[in-house]
Motif scaffolding. Structure first.
Motif: not given
Ligand code: HEC
Length: 258
Positions: A59-67, A69-85
């Motif tokens: 029930f948690q989206r990466y983007e919502r968490a990034a926003l 918690l004050g993180m840049n969604p692009e950086l989250v996509a680059e560093h915290l997402i493994f696989g093809d999410h």
């Protein structure tokens, strides 16, 4: 009066219920701080690296968490997402629940709402309470979760914990034997020791890591809490100012009546 008393009893009932259900062995306490963004960010990093392999957070989206918690969604996509999410997707995993059930005895449950189910103190204690037990399939047991099916994934960071007393004693007193025995009023003795290797964290560092992780899990259980607290402050300020306006208006209306 009778009605009032009944209402009072009804209001107190949930408190009694949670007190009865909550007490389960000794729990180490932690103060959740949802305003500590750095802690939440570190917690998310640990969660993604150490937990998302087996547990989903559907029930948690990466983007919502990034926003949030004050993180840049692009950086989250680059560093915290493994696989093809994609960053807009939920934190799901590809492990099959049926297979996982066969491997671990029980499948790893989804953790989005876990902090609301168990409470932060339980999680904080659970993640720090694995100890060596050769009779278990993964070689570990847990002081708050007897015969747990989860391996000690944070073990390499914490070091191996060796126990010298029974599960029941550890459950009652806590793994580190901290605090005061309620029966004898004496400080509790420690019934475990930690064997360290190289590259591992000190006890304080490990506690801090788990603190951040649980902080993040509490955020995840109720992501809008941060928003509602902020909005709540504005509402109170508004009500405070509105009071003066309403009072002045009342005075104006009643002036001619008197
Ligand atoms: C290797 C797979 C695996 C990894 C990695 C893993 N877990 Fe687990 N976890 C499990 C399994 C399996 C269970 C179910 C245990 C049982 O019911 O006996 C479980 C259970 C739990 C529970 C208890 C659920 C409940 O309420 O019954 C919590 C909390 C938990 N895990 C948190 C975490 C956290 C936090 C991490 C990351 C630090 C993590 N897990 C990493 C496999 C894993």
């Amino acid at each position: 009066m009778k009605k009032f008393l009944i209402a009072l009893v009804m209001a107190a009932l949930p408190m009694a219920a949670s007190a009865a259900g909550g007490a389960k062995g000794h729990l180490d306490e932690m103060d959740v701080d949802l305003h500590n963004q750095a802690s939440l960010q570190r917690g998310m990093q640990t969660f993604v690296n150490y937990c998302l392999g087996c547990h989903s957070a559907e029930f948690q989206r990466y983007e919502r968490a990034a926003l949030d918690l004050g993180m840049n969604p692009e950086l989250v996509a680059e560093h915290l997402i493994f696989g093809d999410h994609k960053v807009g997707e939920q934190m799901t995993i590809s492990m099959d629940k049926g297979d996982a059930g066969k491997w671990f005895g029980n499948p790893p449950p989804d953790l989005t709402l876990e902090a609301r189910l168990r409470g932060p103190d339980w999680l904080y204690t659970y993640l720090r309470s694995f100890y060596a037990d050769e009779s278990r399939p993964w070689g570990v047991n847990n002081a708050v979760f007897k015969d747990v099916g989860m391996p000690n994934v944070l073990g390499p960071l914490q070091g191996e914990v060796v126990a010298s007393c029974s599960w029941e004693e550890m459950n009652a007193h806590g793994l580190r034997g901290e605090g005061i025995d309620p029966l004898t009023n004496k400080p509790l003795t420690t019934c475990t020791s930690v064997k360290k290797g190289t590259g591992e964290l000190s006890t304080e560092e490990f506690d801090a890591l788990v603190y951040d992780l649980v902080n993040f899990m509490v955020y995840m259980g109720e992501p809008s809490k941060l928003d509602s607290q902020r909005i709540g402050t504005y509402v109170l300020i508004f009500l405070f100012l509105f009071f003066f306006l309403a009072y002045a208006l009342k005075k104006e209306f009643w002036r001619d009546v008197h």
